[in-house]
Design an enzyme around this catalytic site. Structure first.
Site, mmCIF file in Angstrom:
data_model
loop_
_atom_site.group_PDB
_atom_site.id
_atom_site.type_symbol
_atom_site.label_atom_id
_atom_site.label_comp_id
_atom_site.label_asym_id
_atom_site.label_seq_id
_atom_site.Cartn_x
_atom_site.Cartn_y
_atom_site.Cartn_z
ATOM 1 N N ASP A 193 2.594 -9.399 1.233
ATOM 2 C CA ASP A 193 2.680 -8.484 2.531
ATOM 3 C C ASP A 193 2.261 -9.255 3.867
ATOM 4 O O ASP A 193 1.616 -10.228 3.723
ATOM 5 C CB ASP A 193 1.549 -7.257 2.233
ATOM 6 C CG ASP A 193 1.987 -6.410 1.024
ATOM 7 O OD1 ASP A 193 3.053 -6.133 0.757
ATOM 8 O OD2 ASP A 193 1.014 -5.998 0.392
ATOM 9 N N ASP A 233 8.570 -2.345 0.907
ATOM 10 C CA ASP A 233 7.798 -1.035 1.070
ATOM 11 C C ASP A 233 8.392 -0.304 2.012
ATOM 12 O O ASP A 233 8.073 1.154 1.871
ATOM 13 C CB ASP A 233 6.334 -1.461 1.309
ATOM 14 C CG ASP A 233 5.502 -2.408 0.418
ATOM 15 O OD1 ASP A 233 5.998 -2.374 -0.688
ATOM 16 O OD2 ASP A 233 4.797 -3.250 0.746
#
Length: 206
Positions: A155, A174
């Protein structure tokens, strides 16, 4: 090939490529992982061919900097997520966690593909699902590639409010899943049968 499958392949592959490419750039620019690996092949091997040691805790790739896009609201910073969304199941034993994510990811791909195959591809009301499902599929596969390669998801997008409150770090995959789910929610309302339509369907049945 029917138009709907062209949309599925184009959108899903586009999300996967963009997701993996941005993660490669983040590892290259924000961590020391590639510092002693000058060639592209060596970097790919370091990112996909060298899984981390089991049982290791902490960050597997050492951060070297972050980028402040908007000092009070948004930055790019390397992060790792061994769990699901918002870090769910991160505390499970690695073996159990890996098995869970393999089952869930494969089931999601099968379910999305099956649901997509049932779309006609010609009904204007289906346009939300026609684009939403490929986005979810691409995002799911993008993160699944991370889990297969290194047992954690990379991330790097970090939204915050003056560092007093922060949204959990996320990535391109995401984002695609969130947008795709949003389109599917719109689809659920658009294609919901009205009472009159339900009556007509009932009358048409033998």
């Amino acid at each position: 090939m029917p138009r709907k499958y062209l949309i599925l392949l184009t959108v899903a592959l586009g999300v996967i490529v963009l997701d993996q490419w941005t993660k490669y750039l983040v590892v290259r620019e924000l961590t020391t992982r590639f510092d002693d690996r000058p060639t592209f092949g060596e970097r790919l091997a370091a990112m996909y061919g060298e899984p981390p040691a089991p049982g290791f805790t902490g960050l597997h790739y050492r951060p070297k900097r972050h980028i402040e896009v908007s000092p009070n609201f948004f930055r790019l910073r390397y992060a790792e997520n061994p769990g699901a969304a918002w870090g769910l199941f991160a505390n499970l034993p690695p073996t159990a966690r890996g098995l869970l994510f393999h089952v869930v990811s494969i089931a999601a791909v099968v379910l999305i593909t099956w649901y997509f195959s049932r779309l006609s591809g010609t009904d204007p009301k289906e346009r939300w699902a026609l684009w939403g499902l490929p986005l979810v599929l691409g995002g799911a596969i993008g993160n699944y590639i991370d889990r297969i390669a290194r047992a954690f998801v990379i991330d790097f997008l970090e939204a915050h409010w003056y560092d007093k409150a922060a949204w959990p770090s996320f990535n391109v995959a995401d984002s695609a899943i969130v947008v795709g789910v949003g389109l599917l929610m719109v689809d659920a309302f658009v294609r919901k049968e009205t009472p009159k339509e339900q009556e007509k369907s009932a009358e048409a049945r033998p």
